[in-house]
Design a protein around this motif. Structure first.
Motif, PDB file in Angstrom:
ATOM      1  N   LYS A 102       0.859  -1.183   0.000  1.00 32.79           N
ATOM      2  CA  LYS A 102       0.000   0.000   0.000  1.00 32.79           C
ATOM      3  C   LYS A 102       0.898   1.237   0.000  1.00 32.79           C
ATOM      4  O   LYS A 102       1.682   1.430   0.935  1.00 32.79           O
ATOM      5  N   ILE A 103       0.771   2.045  -1.023  1.00 33.10           N
ATOM      6  CA  ILE A 103       1.650   3.207  -1.184  1.00 33.10           C
ATOM      7  C   ILE A 103       0.805   4.474  -1.204  1.00 33.10           C
ATOM      8  O   ILE A 103      -0.216   4.540  -1.891  1.00 33.10           O
ATOM      9  N   GLU A 410       3.220  -6.343   4.242  1.00 35.58           N
ATOM     10  CA  GLU A 410       2.937  -7.446   5.145  1.00 35.58           C
ATOM     11  C   GLU A 410       4.035  -8.503   5.013  1.00 35.58           C
ATOM     12  O   GLU A 410       3.781  -9.706   5.042  1.00 35.58           O
ATOM     13  N   GLY A 411       5.276  -7.989   4.903  1.00 29.01           N
ATOM     14  CA  GLY A 411       6.404  -8.907   4.811  1.00 29.01           C
ATOM     15  C   GLY A 411       6.835  -9.221   3.393  1.00 29.01           C
ATOM     16  O   GLY A 411       7.648 -10.145   3.175  1.00 29.01           O
ATOM     17  N   GLN A 412       6.329  -8.480   2.379  1.00 27.38           N
ATOM     18  CA  GLN A 412       6.726  -8.749   1.010  1.00 27.38           C
ATOM     19  C   GLN A 412       8.242  -8.562   0.843  1.00 27.38           C
ATOM     20  O   GLN A 412       8.842  -7.712   1.470  1.00 27.38           O
ATOM     21  N   ILE A 413       8.812  -9.375  -0.002  1.00 23.49           N
ATOM     22  CA  ILE A 413      10.236  -9.293  -0.324  1.00 23.49           C
ATOM     23  C   ILE A 413      10.388  -9.036  -1.820  1.00 23.49           C
ATOM     24  O   ILE A 413       9.748  -9.687  -2.647  1.00 23.49           O
TER      25      ILE A 413
END
Length: 415
Positions: A102-103, A410-413
């Motif tokens: 979310k940006i 949410e922890g995205q890499i």
């Protein structure tokens, strides 16, 4: 001059401002407006000390002068600023990326803004109100001509801040000497932005010597072009108002351009100027048209230096041009990209002028005297920017904020 402790204190105060809600900020602003009116006698007495040191014929004198009416106007502008919505915390853009991030882009204060200005004590109130409302702390560097006035104003503001338990360093007035100017221009790491307000010499000096970002509020070399399709009654009123409403301000008219096809109307266009004893510097054709119709003692033959001059006085250059293209070319050569006007009843010419003239404010059938933050519904102004980066024209609350991106995941890499 080591002012780093002062700069550091202002920077700390700017961070504390972030926790101050808009309701409290508005209460402070309204209290400052009330105090400006209640302490009018004190402020005017200090202003008189500055006025007594200046020659009344100096173009800066009118800018320096405060009156009860002007202070009331300043107080009213502060109240208008208080009523405006906060420019801070606005979500300008937002999106959800395919990966779920979310940006959003959110408006934020610059932090610490430094203002360098000359004999304009009203700036002290204007800058404080706009900076406080936008969450910025400010460092003021006024000229020696207005030092007593500025110190009186800041003392009134500080008294109000004390009542609210606010950090007094949210507005700091530096000594009026050159050493303080040099220190402010090189306050890297402490000051986020410098805005100069004053003569072209001051603005050029700041631009050439500052090592931190600068927004120029340029000199106002303003033109009005009376087109071949112009209305004489409108034109005479516009020229007179733009020139004589207040000659010492940057939106005052400096040069009248008249289409050669309407040269016969030049005496009528200039007639109202006689009441204010405006000296006209006319080119050869304009001089011939005005001779015998304008007081001889007020009519002079123009020199090349008269075009491109910001008079800040009851003086006006007049030139006859061969149509709209010539008028635009003259403005391009001599203007300062501040405010330019066309008087015309022809929509095509109006659109042409608006499209081709490179200026912060372009007017059709209205005087350049309207270039003002309050007149534009901005409450007040911190200056009129004539550059093209970040801000242009009257700068108020939105123009003294920037933005930052906030990204939630949410922890995205990233692969």
């Amino acid at each position: 001059m080591d002012l780093n402790k002062t700069f550091s204190a202002v920077q700390y105060a700017s961070r504390k401002l972030l926790a101050l809600n808009d309701e409290k900020i508005n209460q402070i602003l309204l209290a400052v407006a009330d105090a400006a009116e209640k302490r009018t006698d004190f402020i005017l007495a200090e202003n008189r000390k500055d006025l007594d040191r200046m020659d009344i014929s100096n173009p800066k004198y009118d800018r320096l002068k405060l009156t009860a009416d002007r202070l009331k106007g300043i107080a009213d502008d502060i109240r208008k600023v208080a009523k405006l919505p906060s420019p801070v915390g606005r979500v300008q853009k937002q999106a959800v990326m395919p990966n779920g991030l979310k940006i959003k882009r959110v408006s934020v204060p610059f932090g610490v803004i430094g203002i360098i200005y000359e004999a304009r004590p009203n700036v002290s109130f204007d800058v404080f109100s706009l900076c406080l409302k936008s969450g910025n702390a400010c460092i003021l560097k006024g000229g020696s001509d207005a030092d007593a006035s500025n110190r009186a104003i800041i003392s009134v503001i500080h008294d109000v801040l004390k009542q609210f338990g606010a950090d007094l360093h949210v507005v700091e007035l530096l000594p009026s000497n050159r050493e303080a100017t040099a220190a402010l221009l090189h306050a890297n790491g402490y000051v986020d932005l410098i805005i100069p307000r004053g003569s072209s010499n001051l603005i050029n000096f700041v631009r050439q010597n500052a090592t931190i970002p600068v927004i120029e509020t340029g000199a106002g070399i303003c033109h009005t072009f009376f087109d071949r399709y112009g209305d004489v009654k409108k034109g005479a009123a516009i020229v007179n108002n733009a020139k004589t409403r207040r000659v010492s301000v940057c939106n005052a008219l400096d040069c009248l351009l008249v289409d050669g096809d309407r040269m016969k109307d030049l005496p009528a266009l200039c007639a109202p100027l006689q009441e204010s004893n405006v000296i006209i510097y006319a080119d050869t054709l304009a001089y011939a048209s005005l001779q015998g119709h304008y007081p001889a003692e007020l009519l002079k033959e123009a020199t090349e230096e008269d075009f491109g001059t910001e008079f800040l006085d009851y003086k006006l250059a007049v030139k006859v041009v061969e149509g709209i293209d010539s008028a635009i070319a003259h403005i391009q050569q001599y203007g300062s990209k501040h405010s330019e006007c066309i008087v015309t009843e022809d929509k095509e010419h109006a659109d042409w002028f608006c499209r081709e003239v490179d200026a912060a404010c372009v007017y059709v059938n209205a005087p350049t005297s309207f270039t003002d933050g309050a007149q534009f519904g901005l409450g007040a102004e911190i200056g009129i920017s004539t550059q093209k980066l970040h801000a242009r024209g009257p700068m108020a609350l939105e123009e003294i904020t920037t933005y930052k991106w906030i990204i939630e995941g949410e922890g995205q890499i990233r692969k």
